[in-house]
Design a protein around this motif. Structure first.
Motif, PDB file in Angstrom:
ATOM      1  N   THR A 103       2.175  -7.065   8.713  1.00 58.56           N
ATOM      2  CA  THR A 103       3.220  -6.595   9.906  1.00 58.56           C
ATOM      3  C   THR A 103       3.355  -5.161  10.107  1.00 58.56           C
ATOM      4  OG1 THR A 103       5.038  -7.532   8.625  1.00 58.56           O
ATOM      5  CG2 THR A 103       4.095  -8.797  10.302  1.00 58.56           C
ATOM      6  N   GLY A 104       3.266  -4.493   8.684  1.00 56.10           N
ATOM      7  CA  GLY A 104       3.706  -3.170   8.598  1.00 56.10           C
ATOM      8  C   GLY A 104       2.282  -2.284   9.209  1.00 56.10           C
ATOM      9  N   PRO A 105       1.291  -2.172   8.041  1.00 53.20           N
ATOM     10  CA  PRO A 105      -0.128  -1.598   8.349  1.00 53.20           C
ATOM     11  C   PRO A 105      -1.096  -2.306   9.351  1.00 53.20           C
ATOM     12  CG  PRO A 105       0.453  -1.275   5.914  1.00 53.20           C
ATOM     13  CD  PRO A 105       1.468  -2.218   6.416  1.00 53.20           C
ATOM     14  N   GLY A 106      -0.439  -3.623   9.451  1.00 48.58           N
ATOM     15  CA  GLY A 106      -1.362  -4.702  10.121  1.00 48.58           C
ATOM     16  C   GLY A 106      -2.597  -4.953   9.580  1.00 48.58           C
ATOM     17  N   LYS A 107      -2.479  -5.076   8.216  1.00 45.79           N
ATOM     18  CA  LYS A 107      -3.690  -5.533   7.456  1.00 45.79           C
ATOM     19  C   LYS A 107      -3.758  -6.731   6.771  1.00 45.79           C
ATOM     20  CE  LYS A 107      -6.312  -1.694   8.448  1.00 45.79           C
ATOM     21  NZ  LYS A 107      -7.491  -1.872   9.088  1.00 45.79           N
ATOM     22  N   ARG A 108      -4.682  -7.134   6.443  1.00 41.52           N
ATOM     23  CA  ARG A 108      -4.789  -8.487   5.759  1.00 41.52           C
ATOM     24  C   ARG A 108      -5.279  -8.055   4.354  1.00 41.52           C
ATOM     25  NH1 ARG A 108      -8.510 -11.894   3.713  1.00 41.52           N
ATOM     26  NH2 ARG A 108     -10.333 -10.905   4.750  1.00 41.52           N
ATOM     27  N   LEU A 109      -4.630  -8.450   3.308  1.00 41.02           N
ATOM     28  CA  LEU A 109      -5.140  -8.087   1.882  1.00 41.02           C
ATOM     29  C   LEU A 109      -5.850  -9.275   1.231  1.00 41.02           C
ATOM     30  CD1 LEU A 109      -1.679  -7.392   0.154  1.00 41.02           C
ATOM     31  CD2 LEU A 109      -3.090  -5.804   1.364  1.00 41.02           C
ATOM     32  N   ASP A 110      -6.688  -9.233   0.630  1.00 38.57           N
ATOM     33  CA  ASP A 110      -7.615 -10.295  -0.106  1.00 38.57           C
ATOM     34  C   ASP A 110      -6.747 -11.108  -0.854  1.00 38.57           C
ATOM     35  OD1 ASP A 110      -9.211 -11.684  -1.668  1.00 38.57           O
ATOM     36  OD2 ASP A 110     -11.047 -10.267  -1.475  1.00 38.57           O
ATOM     37  N   GLU A 111      -6.867 -12.426  -0.494  1.00 37.70           N
ATOM     38  CA  GLU A 111      -5.487 -13.201  -0.930  1.00 37.70           C
ATOM     39  C   GLU A 111      -5.849 -13.780  -2.473  1.00 37.70           C
ATOM     40  OE1 GLU A 111      -7.481 -13.725   1.672  1.00 37.70           O
ATOM     41  OE2 GLU A 111      -6.149 -13.469   3.407  1.00 37.70           O
ATOM     42  N   GLY A 112      -7.091 -13.519  -2.958  1.00 40.91           N
ATOM     43  CA  GLY A 112      -7.442 -14.053  -4.282  1.00 40.91           C
ATOM     44  C   GLY A 112      -6.484 -13.462  -5.240  1.00 40.91           C
ATOM     45  N   LEU A 113      -6.126 -14.344  -6.105  1.00 37.63           N
ATOM     46  CA  LEU A 113      -5.150 -14.150  -7.326  1.00 37.63           C
ATOM     47  C   LEU A 113      -5.389 -13.063  -8.203  1.00 37.63           C
ATOM     48  CD1 LEU A 113      -3.880 -17.921  -8.171  1.00 37.63           C
ATOM     49  CD2 LEU A 113      -2.765 -16.145  -7.036  1.00 37.63           C
ATOM     50  N   SER A 114      -7.084 -12.700  -8.222  1.00 35.05           N
ATOM     51  CA  SER A 114      -7.329 -11.815  -9.044  1.00 35.05           C
ATOM     52  C   SER A 114      -7.335 -10.116  -8.566  1.00 35.05           C
ATOM     53  CB  SER A 114      -9.127 -11.901  -9.348  1.00 35.05           C
ATOM     54  OG  SER A 114      -9.533 -11.846  -8.182  1.00 35.05           O
ATOM     55  N   ASN A 115      -7.000 -10.235  -7.359  1.00 31.74           N
ATOM     56  CA  ASN A 115      -6.494  -9.069  -6.435  1.00 31.74           C
ATOM     57  C   ASN A 115      -5.152  -8.607  -6.794  1.00 31.74           C
ATOM     58  OD1 ASN A 115      -9.406  -8.603  -5.633  1.00 31.74           O
ATOM     59  ND2 ASN A 115      -8.755 -10.211  -4.385  1.00 31.74           N
ATOM     60  N   PHE A 116      -4.214  -9.208  -7.519  1.00 31.71           N
ATOM     61  CA  PHE A 116      -2.669  -8.794  -7.692  1.00 31.71           C
ATOM     62  C   PHE A 116      -2.412  -8.803  -9.391  1.00 31.71           C
ATOM     63  CE2 PHE A 116      -3.353 -10.734  -3.605  1.00 31.71           C
ATOM     64  CZ  PHE A 116      -2.208  -9.816  -2.776  1.00 31.71           C
ATOM     65  N   GLY A 117      -1.654  -8.107  -9.741  1.00 29.28           N
ATOM     66  CA  GLY A 117      -1.176  -7.985 -11.204  1.00 29.28           C
ATOM     67  C   GLY A 117       0.133  -7.097 -11.239  1.00 29.28           C
ATOM     68  N   ARG A 118       0.766  -7.458 -12.443  1.00 29.10           N
ATOM     69  CA  ARG A 118       2.054  -6.764 -12.745  1.00 29.10           C
ATOM     70  C   ARG A 118       1.928  -5.848 -13.875  1.00 29.10           C
ATOM     71  NH1 ARG A 118       6.393 -11.355 -13.277  1.00 29.10           N
ATOM     72  NH2 ARG A 118       5.050 -12.446 -14.821  1.00 29.10           N
ATOM     73  N   ASP A 119       2.968  -4.837 -13.685  1.00 32.30           N
ATOM     74  CA  ASP A 119       3.120  -3.915 -14.915  1.00 32.30           C
ATOM     75  C   ASP A 119       4.098  -4.559 -16.053  1.00 32.30           C
ATOM     76  OD1 ASP A 119       5.499  -3.383 -13.676  1.00 32.30           O
ATOM     77  OD2 ASP A 119       4.983  -1.461 -13.253  1.00 32.30           O
ATOM     78  N   ARG A 120       4.301  -3.933 -16.844  1.00 30.49           N
ATOM     79  CA  ARG A 120       5.249  -4.410 -18.039  1.00 30.49           C
ATOM     80  C   ARG A 120       6.627  -4.288 -17.501  1.00 30.49           C
ATOM     81  NH1 ARG A 120       3.445  -0.765 -23.110  1.00 30.49           N
ATOM     82  NH2 ARG A 120       1.525  -1.818 -23.433  1.00 30.49           N
ATOM     83  N   GLN A 121       6.942  -3.787 -16.320  1.00 28.83           N
ATOM     84  CA  GLN A 121       8.543  -3.580 -15.634  1.00 28.83           C
ATOM     85  C   GLN A 121       8.484  -4.823 -14.645  1.00 28.83           C
ATOM     86  OE1 GLN A 121       6.688  -0.528 -15.696  1.00 28.83           O
ATOM     87  NE2 GLN A 121       7.833  -0.375 -17.635  1.00 28.83           N
ATOM     88  N   GLY A 122       7.252  -5.704 -14.381  1.00 24.86           N
ATOM     89  CA  GLY A 122       7.008  -6.709 -13.783  1.00 24.86           C
ATOM     90  C   GLY A 122       6.974  -6.405 -12.100  1.00 24.86           C
ATOM     91  N   ARG A 123       6.720  -5.259 -11.776  1.00 24.78           N
ATOM     92  CA  ARG A 123       6.460  -4.841 -10.562  1.00 24.78           C
ATOM     93  C   ARG A 123       4.995  -5.288 -10.013  1.00 24.78           C
ATOM     94  NH1 ARG A 123       6.995   1.535 -10.558  1.00 24.78           N
ATOM     95  NH2 ARG A 123       5.660   1.076 -12.297  1.00 24.78           N
TER      96      ARG A 123
END
Length: 526
Positions: free
Chosen positions: A151-171
């Protein structure tokens, strides 16, 4: 932008850092050059720590990962423009790691486009070892990021779990280089279906809670509860392998729709009379597209009353195009008929609904919003989208359309919609939206066709798509109020049409300043 040239490493002739997602966070040229000289990029595959398109290769080292586009062969200046466009898009998206750095490199005589970022563990590796509570928190955060992008840029991210990750701060960060056009929750439903099949520790209660969180997010970002129904419909169409997965899907769908009317309804069976004589009470009246034409609706209701027909379905679009939205709502609320929602009903009840309407149609939508009170608009918005009988389905649009009321059944789409009925094992679908009376059918031998005969035996066909025509705005060249009568026991269908005086309706539309094409269409029936 800085440039490093030359680099005294194996095969690396030139490096140019174009920039990072957050300016000032870019890796130095030497870091890029060291990674690119470390080894040849290894093509991505499926099911590994790194997954993605085969045209991308990866090189890892010192807590960093470089992704290189092996499928692009561009000259240096063209490659720089390509990278700048990619970087601008990621800066606008704001979901990648701040230090993700795009670069150009010339290695062993070939120009390479790539980026380097901190090495984060992808969620498909991290999620299985987390507790159910932590899984819930992480997936809820992923869904929030996903909706923000839609709803912001109006884009669909690739929903695969492999396409997301967290850093040591949990971001949480988006790891993929690509985004896609928004597809009205089609891909998200498929991703949720995959989550349902995973051996997660959420349980049904956790999935219901996740569905509730997702539903709140959809309402917050999209503002229209109809999208909850669309997503629920997409989920209900997905394959599940066993009863446990079906239970998990039900829990998720119930959470998504929590506090909002279901998109589907069921019609109660008629009361048994003990008589074998056929009467009007055996029949179902099938009406569609009343379109705020009260005299036309009154003529049809008078016919049904005279014939003793008390049960029936209105396939949506009570309002729109015509001058009597409130009057038609009042008549139908007291009629005892079962009503479904059409696209005009939805648009009149939701101010953000503009897509798919011509300027002429939308003029009437805005006029209708102005004359209807909030209670009437709320009633329209609460109408179910789909009705199911023992061997039939009823909706406004097309059975293969997950939005229920935007798709058309006509000569370009009827075969695909018959395929949909065949895949779902549904013999009969009643639909509106086209305003043209008739039936598309498929025989037991697989032959497709169309019948406009006034009397039809629906069970002679394997599958059929039945449009009763329009009560308030016919488009088949035959003025009058069109509808149909259906006998559920025998499968007999009768197309009907009754006359009414159209001149007072046209006069009222003219007095209200309605667009001239609508007056002409009502008079000609086209």
């Amino acid at each position: 932008m800085t440039e490093f040239e030359p680099f005294p490493g194996p095969g690396v002739e030139r490096v140019e850092v174009v920039g990072a997602v957050v300016p000032g966070e870019a890796y130095a040229e030497a870091v890029v050059a060291e990674l690119m000289g470390k080894q040849a990029p290894e093509p991505l595959g499926r099911g590994e720590f790194f997954t993605g398109r085969p045209g991308t290769g990866v090189v890892c080292g010192d807590g960093r990962v470089a992704k290189v586009r092996l499928d692009l062969d561009l000259d240096w200046d063209t490659a720089r423009r390509w990278v700048r466009h990619a970087l601008d898009s990621e800066r606008a998206l704001g979901l990648h790691h701040p230090a993700k750095t795009w670069f150009l490199a010339r290695v062993d005589g070939e120009n390479r486009i790539g980026n380097v970022a901190p090495l984060l563990e992808p969620l498909h590796q991290e999620l299985p070892v987390l507790s159910g509570e932590d899984q819930y928190r992480l997936l809820a955060r992923l869904l929030g990021v996903y909706l923000e992008a839609a709803t912001g840029p109006g884009k669909r991210l690739d929903e695969g779990l492999s396409n997301f990750g967290r850093d040591r701060q949990g971001r949480l960060f988006y790891l993929d280089d690509d985004t896609y056009d928004w597809d009205d929750f089609r891909s998200l439903a498929e991703a949720l279906g995959y989550w349902i099949r995973l051996p997660l520790g959420l349980g049904t209660e956790g999935l219901t809670a996740l569905g509730q969180e997702l539903g709140r997010g959809i309402l917050r970002h999209f503002g229209d509860p109809h999208w909850l129904r669309v997503l629920a419909q997409r989920l209900n169409r997905l394959f599940v392998a066993n009863a446990e997965q079906a239970e998990r899907r039900t829990a998720l769908v119930e959470g998504i729709q929590s506090g909002h009317p279901s998109f589907r309804a069921r019609m109660a069976a008629p009361e048994a009379t003990g008589s074998t004589e056929r009467t009007g009470s055996d029949l179902l009246a099938i009406l569609a597209d009343v379109h705020a034409n009260r005299p036309a609706l009154e003529a049809v209701l008078a016919y049904l009353k005279a014939e003793g027909i008390t049960r029936g379905i209105v396939l949506g679009d009570v309002v729109g195009y015509g001058p009597h939205p409130q009057g038609c709502i009042e008549l139908l609320r007291d009629s005892g008929l079962t009503l479904l929602k059409g696209n005009h009903d939805h648009a009149a009840a939701n101010s953000q609904s503009r897509k798919g309407f011509s300027n002429t149609a939308y003029w009437v939508i805005e006029w209708t919003r102005g004359v209807l009170g909030e209670e009437a608009k709320g009633w329209l918005d609460g109408l179910p989208c789909c009705l199911e009988g023992e061997d039939w389905l009823a909706l406004h649009g097309a059975p293969r359309d997950p939005t229920f009321f935007n798709g058309y059944v006509y000569h370009m789409t009827y075969e695909a919609n018959l395929d949909e009925l065949q895949d779902r094992g549904v013999p009969i679908c009643f639909h509106g939206h086209t305003h043209i009376q008739g039936t598309y059918y498929r025989t037991a031998k697989g032959r497709d066709g169309f019948s406009g005969d006034p009397g039809q035996e629906l069970r002679e066909w394997r599958h059929c798509l039945v449009c009763p025509g329009s009560v308030g705005q016919p488009r088949d060249g035959k003025p009058g109020a069109a509808f149909a009568l259906f006998h559920p026991e025998t499968g007999e269908l009768s197309h009907r049409r009754v006359d009414y005086d159209v001149d007072p309706v046209i006069d009222e539309m003219e007095g209200q300043g309605f667009p001239r094409p609508l007056l002409d269409r009502l008079r000609s029936g086209r």
